[in-house]
Design a protein around this motif. Structure first.
Motif, short mmCIF file in Angstrom:
data_model
loop_
_atom_site.label_atom_id
_atom_site.label_comp_id
_atom_site.label_asym_id
_atom_site.label_seq_id
_atom_site.Cartn_x
_atom_site.Cartn_y
_atom_site.Cartn_z
N HIS A 134 31.69 -25.62 -49.80
CA HIS A 134 31.54 -24.44 -50.64
C HIS A 134 30.18 -23.76 -50.46
CE1 HIS A 134 29.65 -27.65 -52.92
NE2 HIS A 134 29.03 -26.74 -53.66
N LEU A 135 29.29 -24.37 -49.66
CA LEU A 135 27.97 -23.80 -49.40
C LEU A 135 27.87 -23.28 -47.98
CD1 LEU A 135 25.69 -26.57 -50.98
CD2 LEU A 135 26.52 -24.47 -52.06
N ASN A 136 27.11 -22.21 -47.77
CA ASN A 136 26.89 -21.75 -46.40
C ASN A 136 25.88 -22.67 -45.72
OD1 ASN A 136 24.22 -20.82 -47.03
ND2 ASN A 136 25.05 -18.84 -47.71
N LEU A 137 25.61 -22.40 -44.44
CA LEU A 137 24.76 -23.32 -43.69
C LEU A 137 23.34 -23.36 -44.23
CD1 LEU A 137 25.87 -22.92 -39.97
CD2 LEU A 137 27.02 -23.99 -41.91
N ALA A 138 22.80 -22.20 -44.60
CA ALA A 138 21.44 -22.16 -45.13
C ALA A 138 21.35 -22.97 -46.42
CB ALA A 138 21.02 -20.72 -45.39
N GLU A 139 22.37 -22.89 -47.26
CA GLU A 139 22.36 -23.64 -48.51
C GLU A 139 22.51 -25.13 -48.25
OE1 GLU A 139 24.30 -20.23 -51.43
OE2 GLU A 139 25.60 -21.49 -50.19
N HIS B 168 12.45 -19.57 -44.60
CA HIS B 168 12.02 -19.50 -43.20
C HIS B 168 12.15 -20.88 -42.54
CE1 HIS B 168 9.83 -18.28 -39.65
NE2 HIS B 168 9.01 -19.31 -39.80
N ALA B 169 11.75 -21.93 -43.27
CA ALA B 169 11.85 -23.28 -42.72
C ALA B 169 13.30 -23.67 -42.45
CB ALA B 169 11.20 -24.27 -43.69
N VAL B 170 14.21 -23.25 -43.33
CA VAL B 170 15.64 -23.52 -43.14
C VAL B 170 16.13 -22.86 -41.85
CG1 VAL B 170 17.95 -22.99 -44.01
CG2 VAL B 170 16.22 -23.92 -45.55
N SER B 171 15.76 -21.60 -41.64
CA SER B 171 16.18 -20.89 -40.43
C SER B 171 15.60 -21.54 -39.19
CB SER B 171 15.75 -19.42 -40.51
OG SER B 171 16.45 -18.75 -41.54
N VAL C 211 18.38 -26.87 -33.88
CA VAL C 211 19.60 -27.59 -33.52
C VAL C 211 20.64 -26.66 -32.89
CG1 VAL C 211 19.21 -29.35 -35.28
CG2 VAL C 211 20.63 -27.36 -35.83
N GLY C 212 20.23 -25.46 -32.49
CA GLY C 212 21.12 -24.56 -31.77
C GLY C 212 22.04 -23.72 -32.64
N LEU C 213 21.67 -23.52 -33.92
CA LEU C 213 22.51 -22.74 -34.83
C LEU C 213 21.77 -21.51 -35.35
CD1 LEU C 213 24.14 -25.66 -36.88
CD2 LEU C 213 25.12 -24.43 -34.94
N ALA C 214 20.93 -20.93 -34.54
CA ALA C 214 20.16 -19.75 -34.95
C ALA C 214 21.09 -18.61 -35.34
CB ALA C 214 19.23 -19.31 -33.83
N GLY C 215 20.76 -17.93 -36.44
CA GLY C 215 21.53 -16.77 -36.87
C GLY C 215 22.83 -17.09 -37.58
N MET C 216 23.07 -18.36 -37.87
CA MET C 216 24.34 -18.76 -38.48
C MET C 216 24.17 -19.16 -39.95
SD MET C 216 25.92 -20.86 -35.22
CE MET C 216 27.50 -21.16 -36.02
N GLU C 217 23.09 -18.74 -40.56
CA GLU C 217 22.77 -19.16 -41.92
C GLU C 217 23.89 -18.90 -42.93
OE1 GLU C 217 18.78 -18.43 -39.96
OE2 GLU C 217 20.79 -17.53 -39.95
N ALA D 65 24.05 -31.16 -40.49
CA ALA D 65 23.52 -32.35 -41.16
C ALA D 65 22.20 -32.78 -40.53
CB ALA D 65 24.55 -33.48 -41.08
N LEU D 66 22.11 -32.68 -39.21
CA LEU D 66 20.87 -33.03 -38.52
C LEU D 66 19.75 -32.06 -38.91
CD1 LEU D 66 19.35 -34.71 -36.44
CD2 LEU D 66 20.29 -33.22 -34.65
N ALA D 67 20.07 -30.78 -39.02
CA ALA D 67 19.06 -29.78 -39.40
C ALA D 67 18.49 -30.08 -40.77
CB ALA D 67 19.68 -28.38 -39.37
#
Length: 229
Positions: free
Chosen positions: A85-90, A108-111, A117-123, A139-141
């Motif tokens: 139920h949460l997006n990647l940034a959350e 900023h640290a979350v991004s 881990v190769g998920l830039a722009g997918m917040e 999970a690794l991020a």
């Protein structure tokens, strides 16, 4: 960086006793049969499992009786605890603040962590939109965001196919090298993660029966290790 000095614990009919020393930056992979004590040892390091005897030293401090939050470790379990139920940034931001009240610096640290881990722009994407390998990266991020000197991982690649397992192992190795992170990882098999480990450890019947240099053990596996290579 990590010292287990004759630590022991008894859980009903099961008991575990172990001594182990790891230098900063080493990457230990533990294998062994189910119920041998791998996860118990990891939980002792994390602080989830109190010890009956012995001493645990992490990053120069005696943490034998310290609570989980006071230990210099970040932890990644097999399921990763990625919430649909949460997006990647959350999902990643939970590693900083469980209430998700993130400051601009936190965001900023979350991004940055997602980018690593190769998920830039997918917040703003949700886990349902991701592949299994991408979910493992989320999970690794989150774990990386805690920026602790010691990382503990309990079978984080178990649900991945061989290609993804190798990909994630390579990513974890690169991140550990870049950050100088000391790693302790429980694995159900060694195929696909050979380049990750600097040290191997075999646990059976509540004790460490084999502990040595990974390259040497992969080059000439002893009979006791043959079931996992």
């Amino acid at each position: 960086m990590i010292e287990l000095d004759e630590v022991s614990v008894s859980l009903g009919a099961f008991s575990l006793r172990a001594s182990l020393t790891l230098a900063a930056g080493e990457r230990l992979v533990m294998v062994g049969p189910s119920g041998a004590g791998k996860s118990t040892l990891l939980n002792m390091l994390a602080g989830f499992q109190p010890v009956d005897d012995g001493r645990i030293v992490l990053d120069g401090a005696d943490v034998t009786h310290a609570p989980v939050a006071a230990r210099p470790v970040s932890i990644l379990f097999q399921d990763g605890n990625v919430f649909p139920h949460l997006n990647l940034a959350e999902n990643v931001g939970l590693g900083l603040r469980p209430d998700l009240r993130l400051s601009r610096d936190n965001t900023h640290a979350v991004s940055e962590s997602l980018s690593q881990v190769g998920l830039a722009g997918m917040e703003l994407r949700r886990p349902a939109d991701l592949s299994g390998g991408q979910i493992a990266r989320v999970a690794l991020a989150r774990m990386l965001l805690r920026d602790r000197p010691i990382a503990l991982m309990d079978e984080p690649f178990a649900a991945l196919d061989p290609a993804l397992r190798r990909e994630m192992a390579t990513l974890v190795r690169e991140l550990c090298v870049a950050r100088g992170t000391t790693l302790v990882l429980v694995a159900h098999e060694l195929r696909g993660i050979e380049d990750l480990a600097t040290t191997l450890c075999l646990i059976t019947d509540g004790g460490i029966v084999l502990h040595g240099n990974a390259k040497a053990l992969f080059a000439d596996p002893p009979t006791a290790l043959s079931a996992w290579v």
